[in-house]
Scaffold this motif. Structure first.
Motif, PDB file in Angstrom:
ATOM      1  N   UNK A  16       0.815  -1.217   0.000  1.00  0.00           N
ATOM      2  CA  UNK A  16       0.000   0.000   0.000  1.00  0.00           C
ATOM      3  C   UNK A  16       0.847   1.264   0.000  1.00  0.00           C
ATOM      4  N   UNK A  17       1.960   1.248   0.727  1.00  0.00           N
ATOM      5  CA  UNK A  17       2.748   2.463   0.953  1.00  0.00           C
ATOM      6  C   UNK A  17       3.226   3.119  -0.347  1.00  0.00           C
ATOM      7  N   UNK A  18       3.831   2.391  -1.313  1.00  0.00           N
ATOM      8  CA  UNK A  18       4.215   3.053  -2.576  1.00  0.00           C
ATOM      9  C   UNK A  18       3.014   3.602  -3.339  1.00  0.00           C
ATOM     10  N   UNK A  19       1.892   2.874  -3.311  1.00  0.00           N
ATOM     11  CA  UNK A  19       0.671   3.365  -3.955  1.00  0.00           C
ATOM     12  C   UNK A  19       0.196   4.652  -3.294  1.00  0.00           C
ATOM     13  N   UNK A  20       0.234   4.667  -1.975  1.00  0.00           N
ATOM     14  CA  UNK A  20      -0.259   5.809  -1.214  1.00  0.00           C
ATOM     15  C   UNK A  20       0.525   7.070  -1.523  1.00  0.00           C
ATOM     16  N   UNK A  21       1.840   7.007  -1.479  1.00  0.00           N
ATOM     17  CA  UNK A  21       2.636   8.217  -1.682  1.00  0.00           C
ATOM     18  C   UNK A  21       2.549   8.691  -3.133  1.00  0.00           C
ATOM     19  N   UNK A  22       2.446   7.756  -4.073  1.00  0.00           N
ATOM     20  CA  UNK A  22       2.324   8.146  -5.485  1.00  0.00           C
ATOM     21  C   UNK A  22       0.970   8.795  -5.754  1.00  0.00           C
ATOM     22  N   UNK A  23      -0.095   8.205  -5.219  1.00  0.00           N
ATOM     23  CA  UNK A  23      -1.433   8.786  -5.392  1.00  0.00           C
ATOM     24  C   UNK A  23      -1.534  10.136  -4.696  1.00  0.00           C
ATOM     25  N   UNK A  24      -0.855  10.271  -3.566  1.00  0.00           N
ATOM     26  CA  UNK A  24      -0.856  11.548  -2.851  1.00  0.00           C
ATOM     27  C   UNK A  24      -0.170  12.632  -3.680  1.00  0.00           C
ATOM     28  N   UNK A  25       0.910  12.256  -4.367  1.00  0.00           N
ATOM     29  CA  UNK A  25       1.564  13.204  -5.266  1.00  0.00           C
ATOM     30  C   UNK A  25       0.653  13.616  -6.406  1.00  0.00           C
ATOM     31  N   UNK A  26      -0.061  12.634  -6.973  1.00  0.00           N
ATOM     32  CA  UNK A  26      -1.009  12.942  -8.051  1.00  0.00           C
ATOM     33  C   UNK A  26      -2.108  13.874  -7.564  1.00  0.00           C
ATOM     34  N   UNK A  27      -2.462  13.763  -6.283  1.00  0.00           N
ATOM     35  CA  UNK A  27      -3.473  14.652  -5.707  1.00  0.00           C
ATOM     36  C   UNK A  27      -3.026  16.107  -5.783  1.00  0.00           C
ATOM     37  N   UNK A  28      -1.776  16.381  -5.453  1.00  0.00           N
ATOM     38  CA  UNK A  28      -1.264  17.751  -5.528  1.00  0.00           C
ATOM     39  C   UNK A  28      -1.313  18.270  -6.960  1.00  0.00           C
ATOM     40  N   UNK A 163       4.093  11.910   5.973  1.00  0.00           N
ATOM     41  CA  UNK A 163       3.884  12.780   4.813  1.00  0.00           C
ATOM     42  C   UNK A 163       2.399  12.932   4.491  1.00  0.00           C
ATOM     43  N   UNK A 164       1.624  11.862   4.680  1.00  0.00           N
ATOM     44  CA  UNK A 164       0.179  11.936   4.463  1.00  0.00           C
ATOM     45  C   UNK A 164      -0.453  12.949   5.411  1.00  0.00           C
ATOM     46  N   UNK A 165      -0.088  12.901   6.683  1.00  0.00           N
ATOM     47  CA  UNK A 165      -0.648  13.829   7.670  1.00  0.00           C
ATOM     48  C   UNK A 165      -0.231  15.267   7.371  1.00  0.00           C
ATOM     49  N   UNK A 166       1.034  15.450   7.021  1.00  0.00           N
ATOM     50  CA  UNK A 166       1.523  16.790   6.687  1.00  0.00           C
ATOM     51  C   UNK A 166       0.818  17.330   5.447  1.00  0.00           C
ATOM     52  N   UNK A 167       0.647  16.479   4.443  1.00  0.00           N
ATOM     53  CA  UNK A 167      -0.011  16.899   3.201  1.00  0.00           C
ATOM     54  C   UNK A 167      -1.466  17.279   3.442  1.00  0.00           C
ATOM     55  N   UNK A 168      -2.143  16.511   4.280  1.00  0.00           N
ATOM     56  CA  UNK A 168      -3.537  16.821   4.601  1.00  0.00           C
ATOM     57  C   UNK A 168      -3.637  18.185   5.269  1.00  0.00           C
ATOM     58  N   UNK A 169      -2.729  18.441   6.199  1.00  0.00           N
ATOM     59  CA  UNK A 169      -2.703  19.742   6.870  1.00  0.00           C
ATOM     60  C   UNK A 169      -2.419  20.863   5.873  1.00  0.00           C
ATOM     61  N   UNK A 170      -1.436  20.633   4.989  1.00  0.00           N
ATOM     62  CA  UNK A 170      -1.068  21.654   4.008  1.00  0.00           C
ATOM     63  C   UNK A 170      -2.224  21.989   3.073  1.00  0.00           C
TER      64      UNK A 170
END
Length: 317
Positions: A16-28, A163-170
Motif C-alpha cells: 500500500x505504501x508506494x501506492x499511497x505516496x504516489x497517489x498523494x503526489x497525483x493529488x497535488x 507525509x500523508x498527515x503533513x499533506x492533509x494539513x497543508x
C-alpha cells in the motif's frame, strides 16, 4: 481464516505504501489543475536513481543507515526534475496533458533501461540490502490490532504516513493549500485574486514527481531489492486510487489500502495454503479487474477538480 488474514495484512501495508505516496503526489498535481498520468514513468525514474545511488554508496558504506535514506531523497529529487518535462509541456506549451503524461511513461521506461544496461550490462541494478522490517514497540503487543498493523513494519511506512498527515494539513489548513485548490477549481478567479496560477501548478507537478520518485524507491528498498525497468503498473493503480478516493487524502488512504490488499493476494497467494488452491492467473488479474469494477461503479459520483486538465491562458502578453 484469521491466520491467513494475519499473514496477509503486513504484506498489504507494504504494498500500500508506494501506492499511497504516489497517489498523494497525483493529488497535488490534479488539485492544481494538471492531470498527471505519467506516474508510472516517474516511479520508474525514482526506482532507477534509488537503485543506482544506493548500490554505489553501499560499495563503500555497506551497513550505514543513512545510505538508504539518501537514496530515497535522490530518487525524489530526480523524479521531481523529470516531471518538469510534463510541467513545461502542460503549463507553458498548453499541450494535451494526457499525451504529455503518456510520453513521460514511454521516455522513462526506455531511458532508464538504456542507462541500466550501460551501467551493468544486464538492465538490472540490485541493491545489497534494503530497509529491515521490525515490530513497533508496545503497539505490536496490542491484541488483534498489533498483529495486523504494527508487526513487520518498515521505516518507510512511518515516513510516508507522516507525509500523508503533513499533506492533509497543508491542503486544508494553510494558505498554500487554498491557493493550490483554487487553481484547480477556478484558475481565472485565482489569478484575479493575485495568485500566480502557473507557478502554483508547477509546484503541484513537482510535488507529484517527488512523491512518485519516493514510491518507486520505496518498492526497491522494501520488497523488490532490484531495479528491472518497471513497477508492475502501480502508477496506474495509484491514479485509479486517486479517482476512487475522490481526490481527498483520507479517501486515497482507504483506496490504496484496498488496491494494496488486492495486489497482496495476487503476489503472496502461492505461499499461503488456503490461497494456493486458486489458479494463479485468476489472482494475478484480480487487482486490475477490481480496479476496473471500482472505477465503473464510482465514475458517476466522482468529483474531480473543475479545471483539471484544462490549459490555463491568463490572456497576458
Amino acid at each position: 481464516m484469521w491466520t491467513t488474514i494475519e499473514q496477509i495484512f503486513p504484506y498489504a501495508i507494504v504494498f500500500t505504501i508506494p501506492l499511497l505516496i504516489t497517489a498523494l503526489g497525483a493529488l497535488f498535481s490534479e488539485r492544481s489543475g494538471v492531470v498527471n498520468i505519467g506516474l508510472d514513468g516517474l516511479m520508474i525514474v525514482g526506482s532507477f536513481i534509488g537503485a543506482f545511488v544506493v548500490s554505489k554508496l553501499q560499495e563503500q558504506y555497506l551497513g550505514s543507515w543513512w545510505v538508504l535514506w539518501f537514496g530515497l531523497l535522490a530518487a525524489a529529487a530526480a523524479s521531481a526534475l523529470f516531471s518538469l518535462l510534463h510541467a513545461f509541456a502542460s503549463i507553458n506549451l498548453n499541450a494535451n496533458q494526457i499525451i504529455s503524461g503518456t510520453a513521460i511513461n514511454m521516455i522513462a521506461g526506455a531511458l532508464t533501461i538504456f542507462l541500466a544496461r550501460n551501467i551493468t550490462g544486464s538492465g538490472n541494478i540490485r541493491v545489497t540490502s534494503g530497509f529491515k522490517s521490525f515490530d513497533f514497540p508496545v503497539l505490536s503487543k496490542i491484541p488483534v490490532i498489533g498483529d495486523l498493523f504494527f508487526t513487520r513494519m518498515y521505516p518507510t511506512t512511518l515516513f510516508i504516513i507522516a507525509l500523508l498527515l503533513i499533506s492533509t494539513f497543508m491542503l486544508y489548513k494553510t494558505p498554500f493549500g487554498l491557493r493550490l485548490r483554487s487553481c484547480g477549481e477556478h484558475p481565472h478567479a485565482a489569478e484575479a485574486a493575485g495568485i500566480r496560477v502557473r507557478r502554483v501548478r508547477y509546484v503541484g507537478v513537482l510535488i507529484s514527481g517527488a512523491f512518485s520518485g519516493l514510491g518507486g524507491a520505496a518498492i526497491l528498498l522494501t520488497y523488490s531489492g532490484e531495479f528491472n525497468g518497471n513497477v508492475a503498473g502501480l502508477g496506474f493503480l495509484a491514479l485509479a486510487s486517486l479517482i476512487f478516493g475522490q481526490w481527498k487524502p483520507l479517501g486515497i488512504l482507504a483506496a490504496t489500502f484496498f488496491f494494496g490488499f488486492a495486489s497482496t493476494i495476487a503476489n503472496v497467494s502461492q505461499v499461503i495454503p488456503s490461497l494456493a488452491v486458486i489458479p494463479p492467473v485468476l489472482l494475478k488479474i484480480f487487482p486490475y479487474v477490481v480496479t476496473l469494477i471500482a472505477l465503473v461503479i464510482f465514475s458517476k459520483s466522482s468529483h474531480a477538480p473543475r479545471a483539471v486538465g484544462e490549459p490555463f491562458d491568463s490572456g497576458k502578453r
